[in-house]
Design an enzyme around this catalytic site. Sequence first.
Site, PDB file in Angstrom:
ATOM      1  N   GLU A 132       0.807  -1.226   0.000  1.00 54.45           N
ATOM      2  CA  GLU A 132       0.000   0.000   0.000  1.00 54.45           C
ATOM      3  C   GLU A 132       0.840   1.278   0.000  1.00 54.45           C
ATOM      4  O   GLU A 132       0.547   2.220   0.738  1.00 54.45           O
ATOM      5  CB  GLU A 132      -0.982  -0.027   1.185  1.00 54.45           C
ATOM      6  N   ASN A 175       2.263  -4.885  -3.379  1.00 54.63           N
ATOM      7  CA  ASN A 175       0.886  -5.321  -3.099  1.00 54.63           C
ATOM      8  C   ASN A 175       0.011  -4.119  -2.741  1.00 54.63           C
ATOM      9  O   ASN A 175       0.432  -3.253  -1.960  1.00 54.63           O
ATOM     10  CB  ASN A 175       0.954  -6.278  -1.890  1.00 54.63           C
ATOM     11  N   HIS A 211      -9.932  -6.801  -2.378  1.00 55.82           N
ATOM     12  CA  HIS A 211     -11.017  -6.560  -1.410  1.00 55.82           C
ATOM     13  C   HIS A 211     -12.126  -5.857  -2.188  1.00 55.82           C
ATOM     14  O   HIS A 211     -11.969  -4.712  -2.612  1.00 55.82           O
ATOM     15  CB  HIS A 211     -10.540  -5.673  -0.256  1.00 55.82           C
ATOM     16  N   GLU A 241      -5.546 -11.077  -1.460  1.00 54.09           N
ATOM     17  CA  GLU A 241      -6.376 -10.903  -0.253  1.00 54.09           C
ATOM     18  C   GLU A 241      -7.863 -10.858  -0.605  1.00 54.09           C
ATOM     19  O   GLU A 241      -8.620 -10.046  -0.070  1.00 54.09           O
ATOM     20  CB  GLU A 241      -6.018  -9.596   0.472  1.00 54.09           C
ATOM     21  N   ASP A 243     -11.650 -10.913  -0.927  1.00 55.10           N
ATOM     22  CA  ASP A 243     -12.936 -11.174  -0.282  1.00 55.10           C
ATOM     23  C   ASP A 243     -13.987 -10.332  -0.988  1.00 55.10           C
ATOM     24  O   ASP A 243     -13.712  -9.221  -1.432  1.00 55.10           O
ATOM     25  CB  ASP A 243     -12.945 -10.980   1.244  1.00 55.10           C
TER      26      ASP A 243
HETATM   27  C1  XIL Z   1      -5.787  -6.743   8.160  1.00 54.59           C
HETATM   28  C2  XIL Z   1      -6.117  -7.987   8.962  1.00 54.59           C
HETATM   29  O1  XIL Z   1      -7.091  -8.742   8.312  1.00 54.59           O
HETATM   30  C3  XIL Z   1      -6.595  -7.605  10.334  1.00 54.59           C
HETATM   31  O2  XIL Z   1      -6.787  -8.761  11.122  1.00 54.59           O
HETATM   32  C4  XIL Z   1      -5.569  -6.680  10.971  1.00 54.59           C
HETATM   33  O3  XIL Z   1      -6.017  -6.264  12.181  1.00 54.59           O
HETATM   34  C5  XIL Z   1      -5.317  -5.480  10.093  1.00 54.59           C
HETATM   35  O4  XIL Z   1      -4.883  -5.918   8.837  1.00 54.59           O
HETATM   36  N1  XIL Z   1      -4.821  -4.874   3.504  1.00 54.59           N
HETATM   37  C6  XIL Z   1      -3.749  -5.631   3.917  1.00 54.59           C
HETATM   38  C7  XIL Z   1      -3.898  -6.552   5.060  1.00 54.59           C
HETATM   39  O5  XIL Z   1      -2.699  -5.627   3.262  1.00 54.59           O
HETATM   40  O6  XIL Z   1      -2.699  -6.722   5.764  1.00 54.59           O
HETATM   41  C8  XIL Z   1      -5.007  -6.108   5.984  1.00 54.59           C
HETATM   42  O7  XIL Z   1      -5.189  -7.130   6.952  1.00 54.59           O
HETATM   43  C9  XIL Z   1      -6.269  -5.854   5.210  1.00 54.59           C
HETATM   44  C10 XIL Z   1      -6.061  -4.769   4.193  1.00 54.59           C
END
Ligand code: XIL
Length: 323
Positions: A132, A175, A211, A241, A243
């Site tokens: 990020e 990422n 996401h 990641e 979802d």
């Molecule tokens: C999130 C986790 O899911 C949580 O459990 C934690 O508290 C905070 O981080 N982008 C990312 C991940 O790269 O590392 C994040 O994960 C979600 C958003």
Amino acid sequence: MSLRKLAEERGFLIGAACNPDHLSAGEEEYESTLSGEFNITTAERQMKFAPVQPEQGVFKWGVTSKLTEFTQKHALKLRGHTLTWHHPAQLPNWLELEKRSRNEAIEIMREHIETVVNHFRGDVFWWDVVNEGLAEQGTMYREESPWYRAIGADYIEMAFRFAHHADPDCKLFYNDYEMDAVNDKSDRCHQMVKQLLDKDVPIHGIGLQGHIQLDRAPVIDSIAENIDRFGRLGLEVQFTEVDVWLPAEAGDEALQKQAEYYRDLVGVAVEADCCTAFVTWGVTDKYSWVPKFTDGKYGRALLFDENYHPKPAYHAVVEQLRG
Ligand code: XIL
């Protein structure tokens, strides 16, 4: 037939992020679902900066050893997540980057990256080196990142060089979120990566977090086009990641829409030659970060429900992998 088996038949990686606290915690379904259905995993939190180096120079591997034992035992591959991230919740209190000189900050980053990457050599095949680092909008980079503030934009290339030095065999990824499709942010990512490659920075892949809010999901064709342009730069692409969030008030018919979206997204992933993995951000809706992160506005985002029952999305992914 499991997702894992179907994916393996076509040489693909299908995964779910793991919270190692749930391993050997007496919840057998957690382990059996993760090891039976998936062939790649990553730590949802436990490999980030604060948990790994809670005090300066003191590295804690305890929880992550549970994870590496698990991946070795069940022959899952492991992604490393993540070496540099701006998020205050995962920067330890001692770090205080705002009080450091540029050289001190570089030295801390170097020591952290080299120690961690070296520790996981042989277990981790891909690292999210920078997470990020791009701005959501307005500027090129996320300028409020403590790493950016302390070091400048070149913390990014330094991070990749340090990681490569520690493990020359590991695939190193940038990422980020909301750059799954062609848009302003993914344009900037493309531009950044081209610049890095021109300078011979060891960057090998792009992680699309994925996401996705179902009610404003990016167009699938645009995601395919985006993956393709990174592939043409010679990079590997992974969904890291995923979802697919449903509004809290959505009825069960939304599960069908969600299933269709998952099916199409996995379709794009398996069809692109450069795309090697599709990782979801958790095993079960029971422990998904989404409801917490959105104050309960969204949820039910993964392939297995709170009781570890496969959802319509699961069956859709099975169909897609079957081809
Ligand atoms: C999130 C986790 O899911 C949580 O459990 C934690 O508290 C905070 O981080 N982008 C990312 C991940 O790269 O590392 C994040 O994960 C979600 C958003």
